[in-house]
Scaffold this active site. Structure first.
Site, PDB file in Angstrom:
ATOM      1  N   ASP A 264       0.869  -1.185   0.000  1.00 12.09           N
ATOM      2  CA  ASP A 264       0.000   0.000   0.000  1.00 12.09           C
ATOM      3  C   ASP A 264       0.902   1.231   0.000  1.00 12.09           C
ATOM      4  OD1 ASP A 264      -2.275   1.820   0.466  1.00 12.09           O
ATOM      5  OD2 ASP A 264      -3.325  -0.007   1.017  1.00 12.09           O
TER       6      ASP A 264
ATOM      7  N   GLU B  14      -9.728   2.971  -5.200  1.00  6.38           N
ATOM      8  CA  GLU B  14      -9.360   4.349  -4.884  1.00  6.38           C
ATOM      9  C   GLU B  14      -8.157   4.881  -5.668  1.00  6.38           C
ATOM     10  OE1 GLU B  14     -10.889   4.733  -0.323  1.00  6.38           O
ATOM     11  OE2 GLU B  14      -8.887   3.936  -0.556  1.00  6.38           O
TER      12      GLU B  14
ATOM     13  N   ASP C 157     -12.135  -2.455  11.179  1.00  2.32           N
ATOM     14  CA  ASP C 157     -11.313  -1.323  11.631  1.00  2.32           C
ATOM     15  C   ASP C 157     -12.215  -0.221  12.191  1.00  2.32           C
ATOM     16  OD1 ASP C 157     -12.351  -0.783   9.060  1.00  2.32           O
ATOM     17  OD2 ASP C 157     -10.729   0.613   8.593  1.00  2.32           O
TER      18      ASP C 157
ATOM     19  N   TRP D  16     -16.866  -3.753  -1.512  1.00  5.95           N
ATOM     20  CA  TRP D  16     -16.668  -3.102  -0.209  1.00  5.95           C
ATOM     21  C   TRP D  16     -17.503  -1.849  -0.035  1.00  5.95           C
ATOM     22  CZ3 TRP D  16     -14.083   1.657   0.885  1.00  5.95           C
ATOM     23  CH2 TRP D  16     -13.486   2.292  -0.211  1.00  5.95           C
TER      24      TRP D  16
ATOM     25  N   TYR E 163     -16.377  -4.267   8.185  1.00  7.15           N
ATOM     26  CA  TYR E 163     -15.180  -3.467   8.416  1.00  7.15           C
ATOM     27  C   TYR E 163     -14.820  -3.435   9.889  1.00  7.15           C
ATOM     28  CZ  TYR E 163     -13.773  -2.206   3.824  1.00  7.15           C
ATOM     29  OH  TYR E 163     -13.248  -2.275   2.565  1.00  7.15           O
TER      30      TYR E 163
ATOM     31  N   HIS F 226      -2.851   3.320  -4.483  1.00  4.86           N
ATOM     32  CA  HIS F 226      -2.295   2.745  -3.249  1.00  4.86           C
ATOM     33  C   HIS F 226      -0.910   2.151  -3.479  1.00  4.86           C
ATOM     34  CE1 HIS F 226      -5.657   3.210  -0.423  1.00  4.86           C
ATOM     35  NE2 HIS F 226      -6.465   2.987  -1.444  1.00  4.86           N
TER      36      HIS F 226
END
Ligand code: TNX
Length: 530
Positions: A193, A333, A426, A399, A424, A264
């Site tokens: 990443d 992204e 996180d 996602w 998720y 990323h």
């Protein structure tokens, strides 16, 4: 008459409660029948292999019993043992569309596990582990019972981002143990990443010499309070990767590596700036959140022949290390700003007749897919790979909600569901969590309530939903005790989502079983959210 009836009802109720106390397996099996009596393990008990090639499963069980109950059982590979107390591992023909089904019968002198293949036997062993006492060192007895069980979904994943924070090999192995205890079968290893490249690639040593290290880390939650100046990093050597893959295989967990592209990718770009659209500008491994276009060093992979050559070399080494059918190529992204500003990209777009930058992203992914397919493997990518047209054989990891997954399934592409609202991990476990988490809380209730099979899909398309996955992004997870706090007990809820038939699931009943599961967590040394 009335009193007899009351007596009968309360008798029934109490045996029911007793049954619940004695058999508390999570994820809940398809069918459980409790019988009177119990099987007592002792040093005389033998693990007897009736089915071939089950040595690894036997060793796993023996080691577990040794670690938690100080029993060192003999393994009889000949299958001829006359031991008066035995645990038999065997194969049964069970009609289930994918691996993992097993039958189990516990009688006072014998535990019998018949799996459809070694993974079915392994899941039977996991159920034995949960029938044993949840406190180490207690007398190891297993209640007599009959269990028939099989997984609802073929893909039961747990992900870990080791780029934002690094976790050493020894810990990855524990993580794999935890995955296996929950009858999950995929470890999605997010290896690269913006904030660090974590896998040794022999042909490009700077990926780890430069790309595995950053000069500091964001303090606090984005936008944060500046950066610390502690050099941070780490990576896995190819030998270590092989060790992890072997360990995972022995626990029937498939490791899917992720190599992020075209976004990323700052760590790779910092190591080899020629991969970007601005090779002459200074590059750095990111210390915190890369805000799409704004971060001063940010860039993405340039869709040039040199970049594709680099990716093919990298993926060749990756594919040699990971036996998995799937290679995850990221795809999420990717800021389009850099391609818009690049004369090379604009020229390429015209040349290839691509409508816009989204089409350029699609061109990028399709070109990589062609290469991966030519090596007999398949790509999986985040739902943005739908942008500008999906690569012909790609599997989609949905996602941003579930709509990307639904669109892909309708196009007859395989799908793994991992919507933020349920998967998720996180995100905080509850409102006002005292620990930094990203985004809205994901309560265990919402995890449990999730059904990965979208109602809008007709059976013809439902078969493309392979399963679901928990994602553990580690921007704000810098140590293993926090990692476990975020993962547990939500993972227990997700494991039931992907294992147990939808019609048999009940949150209130799950919560009762969770008490036992938390005792097991204590025994296994897991730090879980209370
Ligand atoms: C989005 S989910 C990302 C990750 C971040 C995560 C934080 C996905 C495919 N990309 O890079 O870590 O949000 O929740």
């Amino acid at each position: 008459m009335m009193t007899v009836r009351i007596l009968l009802v309360s008798l029934l109720l109490s045996t029911n409660i007793a049954a619940q106390n004695r058999i508390q397996i999570s994820p809940k099996p398809v069918s459980v029948k409790e019988n009177p009596g119990e099987f007592k393990l002792s040093s005389e008990t033998e693990i007897v292999l009736w089915g071939g090639s089950l040595k690894q499963e036997a060793v796993y069980l023996r080691d577990y019993l040794n670690q938690y109950f100080q029993l060192n059982l003999k393994i009889d590979s000949s299958g001829k043992s006359k031991a008066s107390s035995r645990i038999v591992l065997n194969y049964d023909r069970l009609d289930h569309p994918f691996p993992g089904a097993y039958n189990m019968t516990v009688k006072s002198d014998e535990v019998y596990i018949g799996g459809d293949n070694p993974s079915g036997v392994f899941y039977g062993i996991q159920s034995i582990i949960q029938l044993l006492p949840s406190k180490a060192g207690e007398i190891p007895v297993i209640p007599n019972c009959e269990i028939q069980d099989s997984p609802r979904f073929a893909y039961r994943g747990v992900h870990l981002d080791v780029s934002r924070h690094f976790f050493p090999v020894e810990y990855i192995k524990r993580y794999l143990d935890y995955i296996a205890y929950h009858k999950m079968n995929v470890f999605h290893w997010h290896l690269t990443d913006d904030q660090g490249w974590r896998i040794e690639i022999k042909k490009y040593p700077l990926l780890t010499e430069v790309g595995a290290w950053r000069d500091g880390t964001l303090i606090g939650k984005h936008p944060g309070k500046g950066y610390d100046t502690i050099r941070y990093g780490g990576f896995y050597t190819q030998e270590q990767i092989k060790e992890v893959v072997a360990y995972a295989t022995s626990r029937h967990v498939e490791v899917i590596p992720e190599i992020e592209m075209p976004g990323h990718s700052m760590a790779a770009i910092a190591a080899y700036p020629f991969l970007s659209t601005t090779p002459d500008k200074p590059k750095k491994v990111a210390k915190g959140w890369v805000n799409y276009g704004d971060y001063e060093y940010n860039n993405v992979l340039n869709p040039s022949d040199t970049t594709f050559k680099f990716l093919e070399d990298v993926l060749t080494e990756v594919m040699e290390l990971f036996p998995s059918q799937y290679i995850h190529i990221g795809g999420d992204e990717c800021s389009k700003r850099w391609w818009k500003e690049s004369t090379f990209c604009q020229k390429l777009k015209k040349e290839k007749g691509l409508k816009d930058e989204k089409a350029l992203q699609s061109y990028f992914i399709q070109r990589v897919e062609k290469f991966v397919n030519s090596r007999g493997k398949s790509i999986i990518g985040w739902n943005e790979i739908l942008q500008g047209g999906l690569a012909p054989n790609a599997t989609v990891m949905s996602w941003m909600g579930t709509s990307g997954g639904i669109t892909a399934a309708k196009k007859k592409h395989y799908v793994v569901m991992t919507p933020g609202s349920a998967c998720y991990f996180d995100h905080p476990q509850r409102a006002n969590d005292d620990s930094t988490g990203l985004g809205k809380p994901v309560l265990i209730d919402s995890v449990y309530a999730y059904n990965p099979m979208p109602k809008v899909l007709t059976p013809e398309f439902q078969k493309y939903i392979l399963g679901a996955q928990a994602n553990v992004w580690t921007e704000y997870i810098g140590n293993t005790s926090k990692l476990e706090y975020m993962l547990f007990p939500r993972l227990a809820a997700l494991s039931e989502v992907v294992w147990t038939p939808q019609k048999d699931r009940s949150f209130s009943e799950f919560k009762k079983r969770l008490v036992k599961q938390k005792e097991r967590y204590e025994m296994w040394g897991i730090n879980y959210s209370k």
